[in-house]
Write an enzyme that holds these catalytic residues in place. Structure first.
Site, short mmCIF file in Angstrom:
data_model
loop_
_atom_site.label_atom_id
_atom_site.label_comp_id
_atom_site.label_asym_id
_atom_site.label_seq_id
_atom_site.Cartn_x
_atom_site.Cartn_y
_atom_site.Cartn_z
N HIS A 144 105.92 36.08 43.23
CA HIS A 144 106.72 36.81 44.21
C HIS A 144 105.89 37.37 45.35
O HIS A 144 106.45 37.81 46.36
CB HIS A 144 107.47 37.97 43.54
CG HIS A 144 108.54 37.54 42.60
ND1 HIS A 144 109.50 36.60 42.93
CD2 HIS A 144 108.82 37.91 41.32
CE1 HIS A 144 110.31 36.42 41.90
NE2 HIS A 144 109.91 37.19 40.92
N ASP A 181 109.97 29.67 36.28
CA ASP A 181 110.40 31.05 36.06
C ASP A 181 111.87 31.18 36.45
O ASP A 181 112.34 30.50 37.36
CB ASP A 181 109.54 31.98 36.91
CG ASP A 181 109.73 33.44 36.60
OD1 ASP A 181 108.89 34.01 35.89
OD2 ASP A 181 110.72 34.04 37.08
N HIS A 183 113.28 33.42 38.06
CA HIS A 183 113.41 33.97 39.40
C HIS A 183 112.72 33.05 40.41
O HIS A 183 111.65 32.50 40.12
CB HIS A 183 112.79 35.36 39.48
CG HIS A 183 113.34 36.32 38.46
ND1 HIS A 183 112.70 36.58 37.26
CD2 HIS A 183 114.47 37.07 38.47
CE1 HIS A 183 113.41 37.45 36.57
NE2 HIS A 183 114.49 37.76 37.27
N ASP A 270 111.09 33.72 31.31
CA ASP A 270 112.25 34.63 31.34
C ASP A 270 113.57 33.89 31.51
O ASP A 270 114.63 34.52 31.60
CB ASP A 270 112.09 35.70 32.42
CG ASP A 270 111.49 35.18 33.71
OD1 ASP A 270 111.34 33.94 33.85
OD2 ASP A 270 111.14 36.00 34.57
#
Length: 331
Positions: A144, A181, A183, A270
């Site tokens: 991120h 991931d 996200h 995740d």
């Protein structure tokens, strides 16, 4: 041989008892890998009592790689000096980056340097032939972190720095990064979206329903990098069938066209069905099978070379078990 690199010397890094970035992430992974017989060295971490239900797999042990903190100059291959100085300053003040979700404490900057350094150690080990592939179990994560902004638990973009290191130190021309991931890897995309030498592929939950709200299909790169960003969002509730279909029909096809020399993986776990931060329903089987598919591509185009780095994963039992399956897939 498969290299395994983690950073127990900085395991004391902590951001509070209820924050998702507690050091239990690494303890859980280390215990699961040890329970599976993949690590045989003496336990250098505190005892971690969570049962994983794992038994020795009878596979060759991993080659354990010892990291060193990265030189700050490698941070500057992706991030401006102003951000590096800001993260150091906020860490010393026990401050918070990115409004509220990326708290720091005085050891955070050093921990981030070691996380980056672990990734670079994996790069050197793979490129020298010490190991064929390598996995870095590191915190904080990185995908991120945008060039000028730390966010989403991430201080610096570990995998983007590794890609630049491979190009600048080891002379690699074309690199592919696959990020599974849950996200979207907004930071990695921001680093490379105008760079035709890096193919970035992200599989993630639909950005209309999940942090950070980016990663739409129409985001395909800009300028010279148009076409070297591939975003594959999934509806909440998607599971193994949907992900494996996308890997086989879209991800592998893109990699076969791009012909990378090295494959990097942003390995977030995740998307597991037990993870509390999103609504994708992957099983541990899926993480192993996705990894096997990517390893096949690496065998065809990259001389087998893969460097994988931990991103997210917030159910400790699911995280530990999924990392073991990822390692088996890499082997």
């Amino acid at each position: 041989m498969l290299g395994f690199c983690t950073s127990p010397v900085f395991i004391q890094h902590d951001t509070g008892p209820h924050h998702p970035e507690r050091p239990d992430r690494i303890r859980a992974i280390f215990k699961a890998v040890r329970d599976s017989g993949l690590v045989v060295s003496p336990n250098s971490l505190d005892d971690f009592g969570l049962p994983f239900g794992l038994r020795p797999l009878g596979l060759p042990p991993l080659v354990e790689l010892t990291p060193q903190p990265a030189e700050e100059r490698w941070l500057l291959s992706v991030h401006p000096q102003q951000l590096v100085d800001y993260v150091r300053h906020v860490s010393l003040l026990n401050g918070v980056l990115d409004q509220s979700d990326t708290p720091c404490e005085p050891r955070s900057f050093a921990t981030a340097l070691l996380a980056v350094g672990a990734g670079l150690r994996c790069c050197d080990a793979v490129m020298s032939g010490e190991v064929r592939r390598a996995f870095a179990a590191i915190r904080p994560p990185g995908h991120h972190a945008e060039p000028a902004r730390s966010m989403g638990f991430c201080l610096f973009n570990n995998i983007a720095i590794a890609a630049r290191y491979l190009q600048q130190v080891h002379g690699i021309g074309k690199i592919a990064i696959v990020d599974f991931d849950v996200h979207h890897g907004n930071g990695t995309q921001a680093v490379f979206e105008s760079d035709p030498t890096v193919l970035f592929i992200s599989l993630h939950q639909d950005p209309r329903t999940c942090y950070p709200g980016s990663g739409y299909v129409f985001e395909t790169g800009i300028g010279a990098g148009e076409g070297t960003t591939l975003n594959i969002p999934f509806d909440p509730g998607a599971g193994d069938t949907e992900y494996l279909a996308a890997i086989r029909s879209r991800v592998i096809a893109a990699l076969d066209v791009f012909l990378p020399e090295v494959l990097l993986i942003s390995a977030g776990f995740d998307a597991h069905r037990d993870d509390p931060l999103a609504q994708i329903q992957l099983s541990e089987d899926a993480f192993e099978e996705m990894t096997r598919e990517l390893a096949g591509v690496a065998d065809r185009h990259c001389r087998g070379r893969i460097i994988s780095m931990l991103e997210g994963g917030y159910n400790l039992r699911a995280l530990g078990r999924s990392v073991v399956r990822h390692l088996v897939g890499l082997m």
